[in-house]
Motif scaffolding. Structure first.
Motif, PDB file in Angstrom:
ATOM      1  N   CYS A 181       0.839  -1.193   0.000  1.00 30.67           N
ATOM      2  CA  CYS A 181       0.000   0.000   0.000  1.00 30.67           C
ATOM      3  C   CYS A 181       0.874   1.244   0.000  1.00 30.67           C
ATOM      4  O   CYS A 181       1.725   1.422   0.865  1.00 30.67           O
ATOM      5  CB  CYS A 181      -0.911  -0.005   1.225  1.00 30.67           C
ATOM      6  SG  CYS A 181      -1.956   1.451   1.332  1.00 30.67           S
ATOM      7  N   LEU A 182       0.656   2.117  -0.983  1.00 31.34           N
ATOM      8  CA  LEU A 182       1.367   3.388  -1.071  1.00 31.34           C
ATOM      9  C   LEU A 182       0.544   4.527  -0.492  1.00 31.34           C
ATOM     10  O   LEU A 182       1.079   5.479   0.069  1.00 31.34           O
ATOM     11  CB  LEU A 182       1.687   3.709  -2.531  1.00 31.34           C
ATOM     12  CG  LEU A 182       2.556   2.705  -3.264  1.00 31.34           C
ATOM     13  CD1 LEU A 182       2.666   3.086  -4.727  1.00 31.34           C
ATOM     14  CD2 LEU A 182       3.920   2.603  -2.609  1.00 31.34           C
ATOM     15  N   TYR A 183      -0.768   4.446  -0.659  1.00 31.44           N
ATOM     16  CA  TYR A 183      -1.665   5.500  -0.184  1.00 31.44           C
ATOM     17  C   TYR A 183      -3.038   4.902   0.095  1.00 31.44           C
ATOM     18  O   TYR A 183      -3.518   4.051  -0.659  1.00 31.44           O
ATOM     19  CB  TYR A 183      -1.811   6.604  -1.240  1.00 31.44           C
ATOM     20  CG  TYR A 183      -2.856   7.624  -0.848  1.00 31.44           C
ATOM     21  CD1 TYR A 183      -2.564   8.634   0.064  1.00 31.44           C
ATOM     22  CD2 TYR A 183      -4.148   7.548  -1.358  1.00 31.44           C
ATOM     23  CE1 TYR A 183      -3.534   9.547   0.452  1.00 31.44           C
ATOM     24  CE2 TYR A 183      -5.120   8.466  -0.978  1.00 31.44           C
ATOM     25  CZ  TYR A 183      -4.802   9.453  -0.068  1.00 31.44           C
ATOM     26  OH  TYR A 183      -5.762  10.347   0.322  1.00 31.44           O
ATOM     27  N   ILE A 184      -3.643   5.362   1.190  1.00 34.92           N
ATOM     28  CA  ILE A 184      -5.004   4.971   1.524  1.00 34.92           C
ATOM     29  C   ILE A 184      -5.681   6.181   2.158  1.00 34.92           C
ATOM     30  O   ILE A 184      -5.083   6.864   2.987  1.00 34.92           O
ATOM     31  CB  ILE A 184      -5.011   3.728   2.453  1.00 34.92           C
ATOM     32  CG1 ILE A 184      -6.433   3.222   2.691  1.00 34.92           C
ATOM     33  CG2 ILE A 184      -4.282   4.003   3.741  1.00 34.92           C
ATOM     34  CD1 ILE A 184      -6.494   1.856   3.359  1.00 34.92           C
ATOM     35  N   ASP A 185      -6.917   6.461   1.737  1.00 33.99           N
ATOM     36  CA  ASP A 185      -7.623   7.620   2.300  1.00 33.99           C
ATOM     37  C   ASP A 185      -8.150   7.275   3.700  1.00 33.99           C
ATOM     38  O   ASP A 185      -8.177   6.113   4.097  1.00 33.99           O
ATOM     39  CB  ASP A 185      -8.737   8.105   1.369  1.00 33.99           C
ATOM     40  CG  ASP A 185      -9.846   7.083   1.201  1.00 33.99           C
ATOM     41  OD1 ASP A 185     -10.427   6.625   2.204  1.00 33.99           O
ATOM     42  OD2 ASP A 185     -10.158   6.744   0.039  1.00 33.99           O
TER      43      ASP A 185
END
Length: 123
Positions: free
Chosen positions: A88-92
């Motif tokens: 995972c690089l980005y998660i809101d």
């Protein structure tokens, strides 16, 4: 899994089966989710796998009929003949809330959940 892999693993994997899509640009693959953690996911390699491995992906995990979902930007970290592992690089924040709850419900030890959250923040 070898002992060295277990020693390196800092996030518990949760076996989880939910409708999941992996998208890259205009291409999307429905995939079988094998497991998920606060740091990534593992899927079965789709039969028609023809992705650009140098580009990131978006993973969408549909949690229920009420349109709750986990969306994360991921990169391919390891590739096996039958499985693909993504980081995972980005998660809101909404997706992280859903994922946190999912992991929390599947970990028997709340101390372990707090350790994983600290580790995620420190990374």
């Amino acid at each position: 899994m070898t002992t060295s892999s277990n020693e390196r693993r800092r996030f518990q994997r949760i076996d989880f089966d939910a409708p999941t899509e992996l998208c890259q640009g205009e291409r999307c693959w429905p995939v079988n989710l094998l497991d998920i953690s606060l740091k990534g996911l593992l899927i079965e390699r789709p039969a028609n796998w023809n992705a650009d491995l140098s580009q990131d992906f978006e993973a969408v995990i549909h949690l229920n009929e009420k349109r709750s979902e986990v969306r994360m930007q991921v990169e391919l970290r390891h590739e096996e003949p039958e499985r693909l592992g993504f980081l995972c690089l980005y998660i809101d924040i909404d997706s992280m809330t859903h994922l946190h709850r999912l992991v929390e419900l599947n970990l028997a030890d709340s101390t372990e959940m707090m350790r994983e959250l600290r580790q995620l923040i420190e990374d």
